[in-house]
Write a protein that holds these residues in place. Structure first.
Motif, PDB file in Angstrom:
ATOM      1  N   HIS A   1       0.837  -1.197   0.000  1.00 42.39           N
ATOM      2  CA  HIS A   1       0.000   0.000   0.000  1.00 42.39           C
ATOM      3  C   HIS A   1       0.873   1.248   0.000  1.00 42.39           C
ATOM      4  O   HIS A   1       1.999   1.227   0.495  1.00 42.39           O
ATOM      5  CB  HIS A   1      -0.886   0.052   1.245  1.00 42.39           C
ATOM      6  CG  HIS A   1      -2.115  -0.770   1.163  1.00 42.39           C
ATOM      7  ND1 HIS A   1      -3.099  -0.551   0.227  1.00 42.39           N
ATOM      8  CD2 HIS A   1      -2.527  -1.829   1.907  1.00 42.39           C
ATOM      9  CE1 HIS A   1      -4.064  -1.440   0.392  1.00 42.39           C
ATOM     10  NE2 HIS A   1      -3.741  -2.225   1.402  1.00 42.39           N
TER      11      HIS A   1
ATOM     12  N   LEU B   1       0.338   5.295   1.263  1.00 44.16           N
ATOM     13  CA  LEU B   1      -0.531   6.078   2.135  1.00 44.16           C
ATOM     14  C   LEU B   1      -0.515   7.555   1.768  1.00 44.16           C
ATOM     15  O   LEU B   1       0.535   8.119   1.458  1.00 44.16           O
ATOM     16  CB  LEU B   1      -0.054   5.907   3.583  1.00 44.16           C
ATOM     17  CG  LEU B   1      -0.732   6.760   4.655  1.00 44.16           C
ATOM     18  CD1 LEU B   1      -2.215   6.415   4.779  1.00 44.16           C
ATOM     19  CD2 LEU B   1      -0.012   6.569   5.993  1.00 44.16           C
TER      20      LEU B   1
ATOM     21  N   LEU C   1      -4.296   4.008  -0.066  1.00 43.38           N
ATOM     22  CA  LEU C   1      -4.941   4.048   1.244  1.00 43.38           C
ATOM     23  C   LEU C   1      -4.875   5.476   1.764  1.00 43.38           C
ATOM     24  O   LEU C   1      -3.834   6.136   1.632  1.00 43.38           O
ATOM     25  CB  LEU C   1      -4.182   3.109   2.185  1.00 43.38           C
ATOM     26  CG  LEU C   1      -4.832   2.654   3.469  1.00 43.38           C
ATOM     27  CD1 LEU C   1      -6.054   1.799   3.171  1.00 43.38           C
ATOM     28  CD2 LEU C   1      -3.825   1.838   4.277  1.00 43.38           C
TER      29      LEU C   1
ATOM     30  N   TRP D   1     -11.328   6.853   6.801  1.00 44.93           N
ATOM     31  CA  TRP D   1     -10.327   5.989   6.174  1.00 44.93           C
ATOM     32  C   TRP D   1     -10.923   5.450   4.887  1.00 44.93           C
ATOM     33  O   TRP D   1     -12.127   5.218   4.801  1.00 44.93           O
ATOM     34  CB  TRP D   1      -9.992   4.800   7.077  1.00 44.93           C
ATOM     35  CG  TRP D   1      -9.490   5.180   8.434  1.00 44.93           C
ATOM     36  CD1 TRP D   1      -8.198   5.368   8.803  1.00 44.93           C
ATOM     37  CD2 TRP D   1     -10.266   5.411   9.609  1.00 44.93           C
ATOM     38  NE1 TRP D   1      -8.123   5.685  10.133  1.00 44.93           N
ATOM     39  CE2 TRP D   1      -9.374   5.723  10.652  1.00 44.93           C
ATOM     40  CE3 TRP D   1     -11.647   5.382   9.887  1.00 44.93           C
ATOM     41  CZ2 TRP D   1      -9.803   6.004  11.946  1.00 44.93           C
ATOM     42  CZ3 TRP D   1     -12.076   5.666  11.177  1.00 44.93           C
ATOM     43  CH2 TRP D   1     -11.151   5.970  12.183  1.00 44.93           C
TER      44      TRP D   1
ATOM     45  N   ARG E   1      -9.807   2.867   1.253  1.00 47.23           N
ATOM     46  CA  ARG E   1      -8.920   2.188   0.315  1.00 47.23           C
ATOM     47  C   ARG E   1      -9.357   2.578  -1.088  1.00 47.23           C
ATOM     48  O   ARG E   1     -10.550   2.724  -1.358  1.00 47.23           O
ATOM     49  CB  ARG E   1      -9.042   0.670   0.464  1.00 47.23           C
ATOM     50  CG  ARG E   1      -8.495   0.153   1.764  1.00 47.23           C
ATOM     51  CD  ARG E   1      -8.777  -1.319   1.913  1.00 47.23           C
ATOM     52  NE  ARG E   1      -7.769  -2.072   1.174  1.00 47.23           N
ATOM     53  CZ  ARG E   1      -7.326  -3.251   1.536  1.00 47.23           C
ATOM     54  NH1 ARG E   1      -7.806  -3.842   2.607  1.00 47.23           N
ATOM     55  NH2 ARG E   1      -6.413  -3.871   0.830  1.00 47.23           N
TER      56      ARG E   1
ATOM     57  N   LEU F   1      -6.002   2.965  10.335  1.00 46.49           N
ATOM     58  CA  LEU F   1      -5.258   2.569   9.138  1.00 46.49           C
ATOM     59  C   LEU F   1      -4.756   1.129   9.260  1.00 46.49           C
ATOM     60  O   LEU F   1      -4.837   0.356   8.311  1.00 46.49           O
ATOM     61  CB  LEU F   1      -4.066   3.507   8.905  1.00 46.49           C
ATOM     62  CG  LEU F   1      -4.408   4.862   8.311  1.00 46.49           C
ATOM     63  CD1 LEU F   1      -3.218   5.813   8.440  1.00 46.49           C
ATOM     64  CD2 LEU F   1      -4.859   4.722   6.862  1.00 46.49           C
TER      65      LEU F   1
ATOM     66  N   ALA G   1      -5.593  -1.926   6.600  1.00 45.58           N
ATOM     67  CA  ALA G   1      -4.443  -2.116   5.703  1.00 45.58           C
ATOM     68  C   ALA G   1      -4.219  -3.567   5.284  1.00 45.58           C
ATOM     69  O   ALA G   1      -3.516  -3.809   4.306  1.00 45.58           O
ATOM     70  CB  ALA G   1      -3.180  -1.562   6.350  1.00 45.58           C
TER      71      ALA G   1
END
Length: 165
Positions: free
Chosen positions: A25, A27, A101, A127, A129, A160, A164
């Motif tokens: 990922h 961020l 993310l 949050w 994705r 997170l 994740a």
């Protein structure tokens, strides 16, 4: 709620970084009341360039609109500290970055700025994705400005880590 110290925040960021790296990922952070503290905490981790794309600190209404695509109507109707605004912030952060993310935070850290409806310590965190649906949660943190901000960073990192995997 406990306001974590620097060591606790660093440990959380290191755990998150390992998880993000393993899951491949990237961020992005969109921060209002924390002013970039989440981005600072995660980039204190050596090797964070493998999993951190960028951070956007957007305090003013104008910055939220220009940098994150928050609609003026959302800010006028709901205000900066609202579920609607934080959801637009987190989505806008993904649109304006190469990340997979995102986390967004907006709140009232104090000591002023609180109202009966939104007292000092009210913080919204979202949050998301890439390609998924955003989730948002409201928190009511206690303490002074620094304590509210520390608790916000910790809650953002915990959220997170949860999404994740």
């Amino acid at each position: 709620m406990h306001a974590p110290d620097d060591r606790e925040l660093q440990d959380m960021a290191a755990r998150l970084g390992a998880r993000l790296r393993d899951a491949r990922h990237m961020l992005v952070t969109a921060e209002s009341c924390t002013g970039g503290w989440i981005a600072k905490t995660v980039t204190d981790v050596a090797g964070s360039s493998e999993w951190f794309d960028c951070g956007l600190a957007a305090y003013s209404y104008e910055a939220k609109q220009a940098l994150l695509g928050v609609r003026p109507e959302t800010l006028e109707v709901h205000g900066a500290v609202s579920r609607e605004t934080v959801l637009e912030m987190v989505s806008g952060a993904l649109v304006h970055s190469g990340a997979t993310l995102a986390v967004a935070v907006t709140g009232i850290a104090g000591p002023g700025g609180g109202t009966d409806d939104k007292p000092v310590g009210t913080v919204w965190i979202a949050w998301k994705r890439r390609g998924g649906y955003a989730s948002a949660e409201v928190f009511h943190f206690d303490g002074d400005r620094e304590a509210v901000r520390r608790q916000t960073v910790a809650a953002a990192l915990r959220g997170l880590e949860a999404i994740a995997a």
